[in-house]
Motif scaffolding. Structure first.
Motif, short mmCIF file in Angstrom:
data_model
loop_
_atom_site.label_atom_id
_atom_site.label_comp_id
_atom_site.label_asym_id
_atom_site.label_seq_id
_atom_site.Cartn_x
_atom_site.Cartn_y
_atom_site.Cartn_z
N ASN C 209 29.88 42.52 33.21
CA ASN C 209 31.01 41.87 33.86
C ASN C 209 31.37 40.58 33.16
N MET C 210 30.37 39.78 32.87
CA MET C 210 30.66 38.45 32.36
C MET C 210 31.06 38.46 30.89
N GLY C 212 32.98 40.65 29.83
CA GLY C 212 34.31 41.24 29.85
C GLY C 212 34.39 42.65 29.32
N LEU C 218 31.65 49.54 30.84
CA LEU C 218 31.47 48.84 32.11
C LEU C 218 30.94 49.79 33.17
N GLN F 26 32.69 35.25 39.82
CA GLN F 26 32.41 36.52 39.16
C GLN F 26 33.65 37.30 38.81
N ARG F 28 36.14 38.75 36.01
CA ARG F 28 36.01 39.17 34.62
C ARG F 28 37.16 38.56 33.82
N LYS F 49 39.19 40.85 39.29
CA LYS F 49 38.04 41.20 40.11
C LYS F 49 38.52 42.24 41.10
N TYR F 74 32.82 31.40 29.46
CA TYR F 74 32.86 32.82 29.14
C TYR F 74 32.58 32.96 27.66
#
Lengths: 296, 100, 359, 638, 147, 138
Positions: C209-210, C212, C218, F26, F28, F49, F74
């Motif tokens: 998730n983080m 991307g 995913l 959280q 993305r 999200k 990020y």
């Protein structure tokens, strides 16, 4: 009696020289044909039509038509000696010499091949060389155990004695037979063990050891591979002693099995290869030797 | 599966020994039925790769097969419907053939 | 003294169909560091908006990538339609879905073949591609191109498929499905394949998730996200659920894609069954004025088109962020710690499409 | 055998034992470095010539007892032992090392008690003897030993003047110990009196101790004490063996003990343990690795070519008694475990001297294994191993020593491009390595013989050889590859290597190849008569096989001369670097706009063949076997 | 007729292509088209290759790579430009970062048009390339005979 | 059917804080994209999200303004930021792995730094025709 013995010895000497010469001439033809058949059968297994049976010869002849390029001028000498010692090994084998000597000579040849990889000096050929070494480390024990087993079964290290012995070594050496078939996959550079240089182009090492070899030098490597096939198959043949018909049948079956394995396995990593072949050698090969020595 | 393939016919289509009938509607190459052409240059304007050259005065129409991306834009736009998308692809050329 | 080997991996490399470079730092064969380098496929085609009008850009969009060609075109058209408020005929939506799913099957089969090749299973590669040819035949018969479909169009589709053909497709898809079952058995159950795939290159749920990550990458890490749920085209009209896996390793990514193969065949059947009659395009007048982030699901994951028009024929800005671009951070993070032999396979499990990435 | 003949032999033997000691004293007294160096040349050559003369002239003898007696010499030995013990005692106290102190006290008190109590009865009929094995050993010591001494002249000059100016120049002491050590080695191989043998044995221990500590920094002192501790441990067993032997059989002569057969199992086992400590077998192997801190000639002479061979010499001597017994099997197992474990560990090492050390231990293990088997064929193989190993390993150590001085590193990874940087040295290293494992060369012939001997005697043990050889192959070839691989162009620079170093190196290269070519002769003249009692052609290596080996050897030599010298029409292109080459041949354009060179290192597989794990496994296993070994001899005590 | 014709080994490089032509090149190797029938192997290593199949319009960063691969191929060698991008730059011709056409960098011997190229067209192109290859081989031999 | 797309305009100083909030929640990071307009530069930071699309739009007056990097929040942002730097010539400070202009080695530096020219018909170059295929293909 004595006369008869002398004649017999002369006969044996003659036969062995003829066998050696036959190998020199027919060895590469046989090897090339088998390789060609192999490629055709593989293609069929993959749902393709496949190349002509004579394709390996075309490849080699073509390579001789190409320009010679090198990275270092001295690099090709290693290939010449690789070929020389492979041929030497084969001649020894077909002349019925000492099996251990055959194995050592083969090792020497393989080492020249590895050094050729190092000499290529590209990152891929060097990694290929390291992997080839790992492969040698993986198959070497089993091959030596085969020799030991043969000796225990026939009381001789001589190929000549083994193939004329009335006993069928396989009756005593089933484990070693399995083990040898296993490592033959490595020696024939078949998937799942084609780590160092693959017949197929799509490998992380480009072409592994042969990356820096091209044209005529590559042709010689190919020829060396051709020369290798007859005596590798010959190792299998030894298990049948003088029962040559059965031996030939099993050789064909084993080679077919190798092709089948080639086409039904993913390439493994070296850790698995070394561990698996050592374990196989220990269980089947060594186990067989121990049982034999306890029985005998 | 592997064994099955070994003993069954390979999937290979033996081109060039055999040639497959091109599919209907396959985009191969452009042809102009020049007799109907009005040399309006619309196709030249619409061509995204400038493959078509039309000369109104000299009444010539030419397409560079090494530029055509067979997008069908010219066919769509042609007011006379004289452009046609053939199902056969245009052939390859060696450097010598091209410079001739 | 450290025994670190440094090798240049790519751009020209037999396992890489496309140019990307990794600077691999290894100890023995263990990768300890991998620095990516890209830029060999960067053409700068986003800049073409200045030279080509918004309708011509469809051709460019379709040629961003030769594998997901159709969905690129579709996404572009979808974006323009949203800006211009064009009501696309419902049959066109269904056709778009049909072609999207066909291209997903062809892309996944292609990918399965390549990944099989990467772990040295040549016959599996061959068989995957053999089946793929049958999908390409359907595609060619319906669009006229094998890989560049050329059937996307602002306001609908450029071609229609007649109903007889649709029936034939169902028959063909059923046959393909049967053959896909065979190879998927090998992918999912073969011992040597599992040995290479399981536990390799694990991407945790949080990381996925983080960093991307998108698409199968995913979903293989246990995150339920599939842009088709945004119900563009006709996805709102059919029943389906995203395919998921939990482990986040290479095997999970294979699992997801194999699952999506069968999901796609199922969707194709539904689409053809529910296909309404009617026209396939509407006439487009005027020029786009406004902006929109068009998001769709490619075989490789979410693609996003940012389109901005100012009322002229030419767009002000077209920006494409493709799934591979979003997945590169994830792959960069998980490369260290794997074996050299796994590098090509790892790279392939994101199903890289560099030409999309760099545009 | 005429008396004159015997006297001549006796004189030569005494000369070989005595002359180096004398030379040592002279050298110690010469303060001038240059003059001393010249003397070393002269003395070295004398020793070399005499040992060759002894072997060539009297090689035909089978076994001769020499009843040489000298009360004075015995006194010297008695007090000498005391002095040595005292020296170790003092140094141990000085450096606060309790364990060696403890052992030296035990050993000295044991011996003092023994000599004082029974001294008057300790009369040996024959103090010295000569047989083929002694002659072979003497030839090794004489030739390799003197060559290494000559080599040390140039090496130590460079060592002190260029490489380590911080270390105190104690070259006089260095050469003193070196020559004294040679004397002791000759003593070991010619002694029949076990007391004498023990004395010489202890001299080698002390020499090794002093030379390991030569640099006098903390590391070398610690390692020196570890070495002396382990060797003393063996020494204690040696002493106990002699005492027990004398108390039960009233003899202290080697030939008498061997004649007693299986009746003297306990001393034989104890002597074996002493031999194993000296030969650095597995539970005791760590000292030899530590010994690598010493200057290279020391590593070559003491710790690979000769002193450690004293250990296996003793084992070969008692091998006929070990053959076929449980104790023999256990000894063979210790050797086997050592061989396989150290061969594996060598894979994970990148320090050249450490690789050589591990390989040395491994090969000694193989010899120990053969001795444990004890069949004639096995002993034959063991002696072959001793010969070939001594020469090839000596060559390797000496080459590495020079390379280390030139590269300022002895890491194998720094030897990239060596073949063009220092072509002559690189070829010497290659010959040495080939000598260690490759087909037509000596060590392989020996391993072949070992394999054949094992198959007949105990097929189960072949497994050790088979797996160990696979590992051996791996670490040698990757090193060879490293030397041969050329990744970037570099200049040749081989200057600054002294004449003494070149002399020794060339001589050893010649010897390595020569023994391979003449080994059938050596075997027939020297080894077979010793092992089989007559000069019958062995069944192990038939003449045909020897011929083939020599043909192969011819091919390999041909290889050296077939390297192209000039352009032969090939086009030279850049290395394949995924298409990223920039102008230099090993550079490529890397990420972040950099231009980098690729780096290729060898594989060390330390996760699998790591030193730590494997050696602890090896030590544990071998301790267990040694315990069993001691236990197995205990019934004899009762 | 030389053996070059019976065993032309190819190397394929994607020089800024959209993948379309690349996967068609790969498709040629697969069961449907199976060019191994003609002895064609995709070597992936310039030093083994006879025919250089190149796709894409070639961008700035690729120039050196393409040159390197070309230089590392042993003579005789043939370059085949696959697809419209490689022959002329195609739809990306006007992009700021492409050179447009492989012949801007290395001499091209055979041009194969198509967007994307059909596998049959690739096979045709390779067959043409084999002709050129043999021609070059005779020239090379002549050159060698002269010198 | 049109998905809802939230657009929030922000200024450089609040960027990192806003992005950090998204990280904590959280979200993305979907993409970072830049647009050069005649009078300004926009950078879009898009988040998602559960199919909720949120876009922060950073507006810069010109390309001299320093943009703080969000790659420390990020990690994957570094790829977008390097790309923006190479194509638009923007000054993004503090990228965790700064390619320093070598992300794309383009023929033309900062190709996107120029704004689209005023709209006018595109002048097409005259193609060089190598083969003339008149009428039918051969």
């Amino acid at each position: 009696m004595a006369d008869c013995y002398v004649i017999n010895r002369e006969l044996i000497a003659m036969v062995s020289i003829i066998m050696g010469l036959l190998y020199l001439v027919l060895g590469p033809l046989f090897g090339g044909l088998v390789t060609g058949l192999d490629r055709r059968i593989s293609a069929r297994m993959q749902g393709r039509f496949g190349p002509p049976i004579l394709q390996p010869f075309y490849d080699v002849l073509k390579l001789f038509e190409k320009e010679q390029i090198v990275v270092r001028r001295s690099q090709n000498v290693y290939v010449y000696f690789y070929l020389l010692f492979i041929v030497f090994t084969g001649v020894l084998f077909f002349m019925g010499e000492d099996l251990l000597l055959v194995i050592f000579s083969l090792t020497l040849a393989a080492i020249f091949f590895v050094l050729a990889g190092y000499k290529g000096g590209s990152p891929f050929s060097i990694i290929g060389a390291e992997r080839e070494l790992l492969q040698m480390m993986a198959y070497e024990p089993m091959v030596l155990m085969m020799a030991v087993g043969m000796y225990m079964a026939t009381k001789s290290f001589y190929v000549g004695d083994i193939v004329t012995s009335p006993a069928m070594p396989i009756m005593l050496l089933p484990g070693i037979f399995i083990g040898l078939t296993y490592v033959l996959t490595i020696k024939l550079r078949k998937s799942p063990f084609d780590l160092s240089t693959s017949h197929h182009g799509h490998q992380e090492l480009v072409k592994g050891i042969t990356t820096e070899y091209s044209g005529p030098a590559l042709a010689l490597i190919e020829i060396a591979h051709f020369y290798e096939v007859p005596f590798l198959v010959g190792f299998v043949f030894l298990f049948f002693g003088s029962h040559w018909l059965l031996g030939l049948l099993v050789c064909a079956a084993v080679y077919f099995l190798e092709i089948l394995i080639d086409n039904t396995f993913a390439r493994t990593k070296w850790q698995f290869m070394v561990a698996a072949s050592w374990v196989v050698a220990a269980i089947f090969g060594f186990g067989n030797i121990i049982i034999l020595s306890l029985l005998g | 599966m592997v064994l099955k393939s070994l003993f069954s016919k390979p999937a290979t289509y033996m081109y060039p020994l055999l040639t497959r009938e091109p599919m209907v509607g396959s985009r191969g190459s452009i042809v102009n039925h020049v007799d109907q052409c009005s040399y309006c240059t619309l196709c030249q304007k619409k061509c995204p790769t400038d493959a078509i050259v039309v000369d109104r005065e000299k009444k010539t129409w030419a397409i560079d097969s090494m530029r055509c991306i067979t997008c069908n834009a010219c066919v769509d736009v042609c007011p006379k419907s004289c452009l046609e998308m053939l199902t056969t692809y245009s052939s390859s050329k060696t450097a010598a053939e091209l410079s001739r | 003294m450290s025994n670190r080997t440094i090798i240049p991996f790519g751009p020209q490399h037999p396992v890489l169909p496309e140019p990307i470079h990794l600077d691999l730092v290894m100890e023995d064969e263990l990768v300890v560091e991998a620095i990516p380098r890209i830029g060999w496929v960067h053409r700068g085609l986003e800049k073409l908006v200045e030279k080509k009008d918004f309708l011509e850009m469809t051709y460019v969009a379709e040629r961003i990538c030769g594998i997901c060609s159709f969905i690129h075109g579709l996404t572009y058209c979808h974006g323009i339609e949203q800006i211009m408020n064009i009501e696309v005929p419902i049959r066109a939506h269904f056709l778009r879905t049909l072609w999207s799913e066909l291209s997903r099957i062809h892309s996944h089969l292609l990918w399965l073949g390549l990944v099989a090749d990467a772990f040295g299973f040549e016959s599996l590669f061959m068989h995957s591609w053999r089946i793929r040819e049958k999908v390409l035949d359907i595609i060619e018969a319906t669009t006229g191109g094998r890989v560049i479909f050329g059937s996307a169009k602002v306001g609908g589709t450029r071609r229609d498929i007649d109903n007889e053909m649709l029936k034939r497709i169902i028959a063909q898809v059923t046959e393909i499905e049967k053959e896909m079952k065979e190879i998927s058995q090998t992918f999912l159950n073969d011992y040597s394949v599992q040995q290479r795939l399981k536990g390799v290159g694990i991407l945790s749920k949080a990381d996925a998730n983080m960093l991307g990550a998108v698409g199968p990458m995913l979903r293989a890490s246990g995150i339920n996200q599939d842009m088709r749920k945004l119900n563009y085209a006709a996805y709102g009209h059919i029943d389906w659920e995203p395919v998921m896996a939990q482990d986040g390793d290479c095997f999970a990514r294979v699992e997801v894609r194999v699952g999506e193969l069968f999901q796609a065949t199922d969707m194709i059947r539904q689409v053809i069954e529910k296909m309404p009659e009617g026209p396939v395009d509407v006439k487009v007048t005027g020029s786009p004025n406004g902006e929109f982030f068009a998001r769709t699901e490619q075989p490789r994951g979410e693609v996003i088109y940012y389109l901005k028009g100012n009322g002229s024929k030419n767009l002000e800005r077209m920006r494409v962020r493709t799934p591979t671009f979003a997945n590169i951070p994830a792959i960069t993070k998980i490369l260290p710690g794997i074996q050299l032999a796994d590098v090509p396979m790892m790279l392939l499990t994101i199903d890289p499409c560099i030409s999309c990435t760099e545009r | 055998m005429t008396l004159a003949f015997l006297i001549m032999i006796q004189n030569l033997v005494l000369f070989l034992i005595g002359f180096p000691a004398l030379a040592a004293l002279i050298l110690a007294g010469v303060p001038n470095n240059n003059f001393r160096n010249r003397l070393v040349w002269v003395f070295g050559l004398i020793i070399l010539v005499v040992s060759v003369v002894l072997v060539v002239g009297f090689g035909s003898i089978s076994s001769e007892m020499l009843s040489f007696h000298s009360k004075a010499l015995e006194k010297v030995m008695f007090y000498g032992e005391w002095v040595m013990s005292l020296l170790i005692l003092v140094l141990s106290i000085k450096h606060k090392k309790l364990a060696p102190l403890f052992l030296v006290v035990i050993q000295t008190s044991l011996l003092t008690w023994f000599e004082l109590g029974y001294g008057h009865q300790l009369e040996a009929a024959n103090n010295l003897f000569v047989d083929k094995l002694s002659l072979v050993m003497a030839l090794i010591i004489g030739v390799i030993g003197s060559l290494i001494c000559i080599y040390a002249v140039g090496y130590m000059k460079e060592f002190h003047e260029k490489q380590h100016p911080e270390i105190k120049d104690r070259r006089a002491l260095f050469f003193f110990i070196l020559f004294f050590f040679l004397s002791a080695m000759f003593g070991i191989v010619f002694s029949n009196n076990l007391m004498w043998l023990f004395f010489f044995w202890e001299v080698t221990t002390l020499s090794s101790f002093l030379l390991i500590g030569y640099k006098q920094n903390e590391e070398s002192i610690n390692n020196a004490f570890r070495a002396v501790f382990m060797n003393l441990f063996g020494g204690v067993f040696f002493a106990m063996a002699i005492i027990y032997l004398f108390l039960t059989t009233n003899t202290i002569e080697l030939n008498q003990m061997l004649g007693l057969g299986g009746l003297v199992m306990l001393p034989v086992v104890f002597l074996s343990i002493a031999g194993m400590t000296k030969a650095a077998q597995m539970p005791f192997s760590s000292w030899l690795l530590g010994a690598m801190v010493a200057p290279t000639p020391v590593s070559a002479l003491l710790h690979s070519s000769t002193m450690v061979k004293a250990g296996v010499y003793l084992l070969i001597r008692v091998a006929p008694l070990l053959g076929g017994t449980l104790a023999g099997l256990l000894v063979a197992c210790v050797g086997g475990v050592t061989f396989i474990i150290t061969s594996f560990i060598a894979i994970s090492q990148s320090d050249a001297k450490k690789v050589l050390a591990y390989s040395t231990i491994a090969n000694l293990g193989l010899i120990v294994m053969c001795s444990g088997i004890g069949t004639p064929a096995a002993i034959w193989a063991a002696i072959l191993l001793v010969i070939f190993h001594a020469i090839a390993k000596g060559l390797l150590f000496l080459s590495v020593g020079v390379v280390e001085h030139k590269l300022h590193s002895r890491d194998i990874e720094s030897m990239d491009n060596l073949i063009i940087k220092m072509p002559r040295l690189a070829w010497m290293l290659l010959v040495g390595m080939a000598g260690m494992f490759l087909a037509p060369f000596g060590m392989l012939i020996s391993k072949w013989a070992v394999l054949k001997a094992l198959v007949d005697a105990n097929p189960g043990l072949t497994v050790v050889l088979i797996y160990g050889s696979a590992a051996t192959l791996f670490f040698w070839v990757k090193w060879m590859g490293k030397i041969l691989a050329v990744v970037q162009p570099e200049k040749t620079d081989e200057t600054g290597i002294s004449r003494s170093e070149w002399t020794a190196l060339y001589a050893l290269v010649t010897a390595t190849i020569a023994v391979c070519l003449t080994f059938p002769l050596i075997s027939r003249l020297m080894i077979e008569p010793f092992v089989f009692g007559s000069s019958t052609a062995t069944t192990i290596l038939t003449r045909g096989n020897s011929l083939i080996m020599i043909i192969m050897m011819g091919f390999v030599i041909l290889f050296r001369f077939s390297l192209p010298k000039k352009d032969e029409g090939e086009r030279i292109v850049e290395t394949y670097l995924s298409g990223l080459n920039v102008d230099q041949r090993n550079a490529y354009s890397a990420p972040l706009g950099a231009t980098k060179s690729f780096i290729s290192k060898n594989y060390y597989l330390s996760k699998y063949f790591g030193e730590k794990n494997l050696s602890s496994i090896g030590v544990a296993t071998s301790w267990l076997i040694v315990m069993l070994l001691i236990g197995s001899s205990l019934p004899w005590l009762v | 007729m030389t053996y070059l014709a019976k065993s032309p080994w190819i190397i394929h490089y994607d020089a800024t292509s959209c993948n379309g032509c690349d996967i068609e090149v790969l498709a040629c190797l697969t069961p449907m088209y199976d060019v191994e029938r003609f002895g064609i192997i995709n070597t992936g290593n310039p030093k083994h290759a006879d025919i250089f199949l190149i796709t894409g319009s070639v961008n700035e960063q690729n120039v050196k790579v393409v040159e390197n691969i070309y230089n590392q191929m042993p003579n005789p060698k043939v370059v085949v430009a696959i697809g419209i991008c490689a022959t002329s730059g195609g739809i990306f011709r006007e992009c700021y970062n492409v050179l447009g056409g492989v012949d801007k960098v290395i001499p091209v011997d055979v041009y194969v048009p198509g967007c994307a190229v059909r596998p049959e067209a690739i096979i045709d192109g390779v067959v043409k390339a084999i002709g050129v290859l043999e021609e070059k081989h005779t020239q090379m031999k002549k050159g060698a005979a002269k010198s | 059917m049109i998905e809802e797309q939230k657009l929030i305009e922000i200024i450089p100083s609040e960027l990192v804080a806003k992005v950090r909030d998204m990280f904590v929640e959280q979200y993305r990071l979907v993409q970072i994209g830049c647009t050069k307009l005649p009078d300004r530069i926009e950078i879009n930071y898009s988040f998602d999200k559960n199919y909720q699309f949120i876009n922060y739009r950073l507006i810069l007056a010109n390309d001299k303004v320093e943009v703080p990097s969000v790659s420390s929040v990020y990690w994957n942002a570094l790829f977008y930021e390097n790309e923006i730097h190479d194509l638009f010539g923007l000054n993004i400070v503090g990228i965790v792995l700064d390619f320093k202009g070598t992300f794309y080695e383009t023929k033309e530096k900062y190709a996107f730094a120029t704004c689209p020219p005023p709209i006018e018909p595109v002048i097409k170059t005259t193609p060089v025709v190598n083969i003339k295929e008149k009428g039918k293909p051969q």
